[in-house]
Every structure is written in C-alpha cells, then in structure tokens.
Design an enzyme around this catalytic site. Structure first.
Site, short mmCIF file in Angstrom:
data_model
loop_
_atom_site.label_atom_id
_atom_site.label_comp_id
_atom_site.label_asym_id
_atom_site.label_seq_id
_atom_site.Cartn_x
_atom_site.Cartn_y
_atom_site.Cartn_z
N SER A 97 0.84 -1.19 0.00
CA SER A 97 0.00 0.00 0.00
C SER A 97 0.88 1.26 0.00
O SER A 97 1.72 1.42 -0.88
CB SER A 97 -0.96 -0.04 1.19
OG SER A 97 -2.00 0.88 1.06
N HIS A 232 -7.85 -5.64 0.21
CA HIS A 232 -6.63 -4.83 0.31
C HIS A 232 -5.54 -5.53 1.11
O HIS A 232 -4.35 -5.37 0.82
CB HIS A 232 -6.97 -3.49 0.95
CG HIS A 232 -5.83 -2.51 0.91
ND1 HIS A 232 -5.25 -2.09 -0.27
CD2 HIS A 232 -5.15 -1.87 1.90
CE1 HIS A 232 -4.28 -1.23 -0.01
NE2 HIS A 232 -4.20 -1.09 1.31
#
Length: 269
Positions: A97, A232
């Site tokens: 990320s 995610h």
C-alpha cells in the site's frame, strides 16, 4: 523473536535471526498506520533463503513519541540515509500500500545517486505512481476514518472499539493518509532499472487491475503482475505464495524446487 533495532538506527528492524554475509536482504515498507513487525510472518516464510528487515516509521509503537513525517519524499530521504549501513549487502524492496510508494521513491533516490540498486521492487496493494486518484481521507472525521479502516480489514476491530487505542492510532493513520494522498509522482526519473513485480488483490477497492498493471510503465527491465484472491490485505491469506514469488524473482526457484539462481524474467501470471 521480537523485532530488534540494528544498524540504521531506529528505522530498520531485523525480523528474523542474524543474516549471513552476502545474503539477500528484503527491506519491507509498511502500509499507512503499519509497523515493521507486520512482515514477521513473511520473514518466517522466507527463512533461511532471505533475510527480512522492516522499516519502522516514526510516530508508532516504540517511536510513538517522535513526530510523524507526513511527506513521502522526506520519508524516503530519511530511509535512504538509514540504509547506508546495509548497502554492502544485496537488497530487494517490498512495499505494501503506502509502503509501495515509499519503496519506489527510495529506489528512485538510489538510482539518482548511483547507489547499488535493489535486485527487485515488489509493489503490493498499490496502484502505480503514475495513476493518481483524488483522495482526501486525511481530512475526514474520526468516525469516517474508522469506518474506512474497518472496510479494508487491516486493523484489529478490538483496537478500533477501544477509545484509548483509537486516540493513539488515528493521528498516525491520518498523518500517513496525508503523506500518501498528497504525494504526486515526479514528471521525470520515474523509470527504474530494477525488475518490478506488482501484487494485487482481485477485490481490492483501492487498486484496479489496470492501475496495478501500470507499474509496468516504471520498469525499464522485467515486469510481472501477480493477482491474488482477496481485498486490500490479501497478504494475510497468501504469505507462503508471496514468499514463493519473492524467491522466484530473486533466485529463479520456488520453495519446493531450489534449483537455479538469478533474477527471473518478468511475465504475467
């Protein structure tokens, strides 16, 4: 074992037993609000082939009394300095990320300054720097940020339910969000002479397949994209598979077949 501070000051944490001289060191860059210890399961999966070190950003855990750095460029500058003691060893970068952007910027600085380049860049759970989205979550109220954290699934719900823990966590999350959301890729010098593997979850709301594939535009050499099931934080369910990807890219082998060596050629899987 507990993460320990090593050469590189308070920034770099060794996540498994002492590495051997000449061993590849995988430097792991955490997500927004994350810490170095998040990558301990990956370190265990890569043992004994790769030594794994985690970057500890200021403002969290044992560095909680240090001021946050809310600028990706400044973060990258500080980390570059902290990695000087490790430059005699072969390095590879793994970011998740926000950490993918930080790792990219550190690699850019290594290339700009003619430092020894990493063997590979693993960009996990993040769109390419060239793919901009207008985001301002760092300006949202606390409840909105907490709802966002719950939807992404990377934070223990018990921490978010505890008022004291929320008061500790939310300023760090907000600062990291500010850093990554105000980041803009430079207009020049964004092509790396480093093999790049993009890793993405097929249900990640923050990264489309097209945005993950756009990392190809930053790779002067080989490029590969790996799509895994999950949202995610797909890393939780795929640690062993990701470790195999790291081995294959770095050495040309899987954990069940330790033959061959050298950085593999990029291909899509």
């Amino acid at each position: 074992m507990h993460a320990s501070t090593t050469s590189g000051g308070s920034w770099i944490r060794l996540l498994r037993s002492s590495p051997q001289h000449g061993q590849v060191h995988l430097i792991c860059f955490p997500f927004a609000g994350g810490s170095a210890g998040y990558f301990r399961s990956l370190a265990n999966s890569l043992e004994p082939d790769v030594s794994v070190l985690g970057v500890q950003y200021p403002g969290r855990q044992d560095r909680r009394h240090e001021p946050l750095i809310e600028d990706i460029g400044q973060l990258a500058d500080e980390i570059c300095e902290s990695l000087i003691p490790w430059e005699t060893q072969p390095l590879a970068f793994f970011g998740h990320s926000m950490g993918s952007v930080v790792a990219f910027e550190v690699a850019r600085r290594f290339q700009r300054d003619n430092r020894r380049l990493p063997l590979a860049l693993f960009a996990s759970g993040r769109r390419a720097p060239s793919c901009h989205r207008d985001e301002d979550s760092h300006k949202a109220d606390d409840d909105t940020i907490v709802a966002d954290l719950r939807s992404l699934g990377g934070t223990d719900p018990a921490l978010l339910d505890d008022d004291e823990m929320r008061r500790l966590i939310l300023p760090v999350i907000r600062g990291d969000y500010r850093a990554v959301e105000t980041y803009r890729a430079p207009t020049t010098g964004t092509m790396l002479n480093v093999p790049i593997m993009a890793i993405t979850g097929d249900r990640d709301p923050s990264v489309s397949l097209e945005e993950a594939s756009a990392w190809r535009g930053h790779a002067a050499g080989s490029f590969e994209i790996k799509v895994l099931t999950g949202g995610h934080f797909f890393l939780h369910e795929h640690v062993a598979e990701i470790a195999d990807c790291v081995r294959r890219v770095l050495f040309g082998f899987r954990s069940d077949n330790h033959e061959g060596k050298g950085v593999g050629h990029g291909r899509r899987t």
